[in-house]
Design a protein around this motif. Sequence first.
Motif, short mmCIF file in Angstrom:
data_model
loop_
_atom_site.label_atom_id
_atom_site.label_comp_id
_atom_site.label_asym_id
_atom_site.label_seq_id
_atom_site.Cartn_x
_atom_site.Cartn_y
_atom_site.Cartn_z
N LEU A 51 0.74 -1.19 -0.06
CA LEU A 51 0.03 0.10 0.10
C LEU A 51 0.89 1.27 0.18
O LEU A 51 1.70 1.16 0.83
N GLN A 52 0.78 2.15 -1.05
CA GLN A 52 1.55 3.19 -1.23
C GLN A 52 0.76 4.47 -1.03
O GLN A 52 -0.09 5.07 -1.83
N CYS A 98 -4.22 6.19 -1.87
CA CYS A 98 -3.31 5.19 -1.74
C CYS A 98 -3.60 4.01 -2.63
O CYS A 98 -4.49 3.51 -2.91
N ALA A 99 -2.42 3.42 -3.30
CA ALA A 99 -2.28 2.62 -4.42
C ALA A 99 -1.94 1.24 -3.86
O ALA A 99 -0.92 1.18 -3.18
N ALA A 100 -2.70 0.22 -4.14
CA ALA A 100 -2.75 -1.06 -3.63
C ALA A 100 -2.18 -1.89 -4.77
O ALA A 100 -2.62 -1.85 -5.79
N SER A 101 -1.46 -2.86 -4.35
CA SER A 101 -0.97 -4.06 -5.11
C SER A 101 -0.82 -5.05 -4.31
O SER A 101 -0.62 -5.47 -3.42
N GLY A 102 -1.16 -6.34 -5.17
CA GLY A 102 -0.59 -7.74 -4.47
C GLY A 102 -2.10 -8.00 -3.83
O GLY A 102 -1.78 -9.13 -3.14
N LEU A 103 -3.27 -7.68 -4.19
CA LEU A 103 -4.49 -8.11 -3.43
C LEU A 103 -5.62 -7.75 -4.69
O LEU A 103 -5.38 -6.94 -5.47
N TYR A 106 -11.21 -5.90 -0.33
CA TYR A 106 -10.85 -5.71 0.39
C TYR A 106 -11.58 -4.32 1.09
O TYR A 106 -11.95 -3.70 0.21
N ILE A 107 -11.82 -4.36 2.13
CA ILE A 107 -12.11 -2.99 2.97
C ILE A 107 -11.03 -2.04 3.11
O ILE A 107 -9.78 -2.53 3.42
N MET A 108 -10.81 -0.78 2.79
CA MET A 108 -9.95 0.03 2.57
C MET A 108 -10.25 1.20 3.59
O MET A 108 -11.40 1.75 3.81
N ALA A 109 -9.17 1.42 4.35
CA ALA A 109 -9.39 2.70 5.54
C ALA A 109 -8.21 3.48 5.74
O ALA A 109 -7.33 3.11 5.17
N TRP A 110 -8.64 4.83 6.07
CA TRP A 110 -7.49 5.71 6.55
C TRP A 110 -7.38 5.85 7.98
O TRP A 110 -8.37 5.86 8.89
N PHE A 111 -6.28 5.75 8.51
CA PHE A 111 -5.90 6.13 9.87
C PHE A 111 -5.10 7.45 9.95
O PHE A 111 -4.44 7.74 8.99
N ARG A 112 -4.93 7.81 11.08
CA ARG A 112 -4.04 8.84 11.19
C ARG A 112 -3.50 8.82 12.63
O ARG A 112 -3.97 8.47 13.72
N GLN A 113 -2.29 9.37 12.93
CA GLN A 113 -1.42 9.24 14.07
C GLN A 113 -0.81 10.64 14.40
O GLN A 113 0.20 10.91 13.41
N ALA A 114 -1.12 11.13 15.24
CA ALA A 114 -0.31 12.48 15.61
C ALA A 114 0.63 12.25 16.74
O ALA A 114 0.65 11.21 17.28
N PRO A 115 1.85 13.25 16.70
CA PRO A 115 3.03 12.79 17.50
C PRO A 115 2.43 12.60 19.17
O PRO A 115 1.66 13.25 19.68
N GLY A 116 2.76 11.52 19.90
CA GLY A 116 2.27 11.31 21.09
C GLY A 116 1.05 10.58 21.04
O GLY A 116 0.60 10.49 22.41
N LYS A 130 -8.58 1.14 -10.69
CA LYS A 130 -7.06 1.62 -10.37
C LYS A 130 -6.61 1.07 -9.12
O LYS A 130 -5.34 1.61 -8.68
N ASN A 131 -7.14 0.40 -8.51
CA ASN A 131 -6.75 -0.23 -7.00
C ASN A 131 -6.25 0.80 -6.26
O ASN A 131 -5.16 0.76 -5.45
N THR A 132 -6.92 1.94 -6.26
CA THR A 132 -6.66 2.99 -5.29
C THR A 132 -7.77 3.55 -4.43
O THR A 132 -9.01 3.56 -5.19
N VAL A 133 -7.65 3.91 -3.25
CA VAL A 133 -8.49 4.61 -2.40
C VAL A 133 -8.11 5.93 -2.24
O VAL A 133 -6.73 6.36 -2.00
#
Length: 127
Positions: free
Chosen positions: A3-4, A21-26, A31-41, A75-78
């Motif tokens: 996933l790129q 997000c470009a996906a390959s190999g699946l 697939y369910i595709m999702a976005w997560f985020r992570q802030a510092p700390g 396009k295998n993209t989310v």
Amino acid sequence: VQLQASGGGLVQAGGSLRLSCAASGLIFSSYIMAWFRQAPGKEREFVAGMGGSRGEPLYVDSVKGRFTVSRDNAKNTVYLQMNNLKPEESAVYYCAATPIRSIIYQVPTQRANYNYWGHGTLVTVSS
């Protein structure tokens, strides 16, 4: 599976960004595709996700009405369209994938439910 994610950058508060997000190999449509985020700390948190070809999108409450998740199975993209961004939304944004396991399903919001992760793309929102 790879996933790129791309599309992050620096934007002013109130601005917009579109993540991809470009996906390959699946088999992408399975697939369910999702976005997560992570802030510092902070913990990595679910932002949005959708499954299959006609999956109903799911959003965390804080982004409803401002973010839109979509996918192009050809396009295998989310994508994650983010409008009216806020400084507190500065984070590394990750895409994730998990297989659809039944005809009736819900988009998981827990990090542990996702099998595959991209490396993330940094979003910085200046005030």
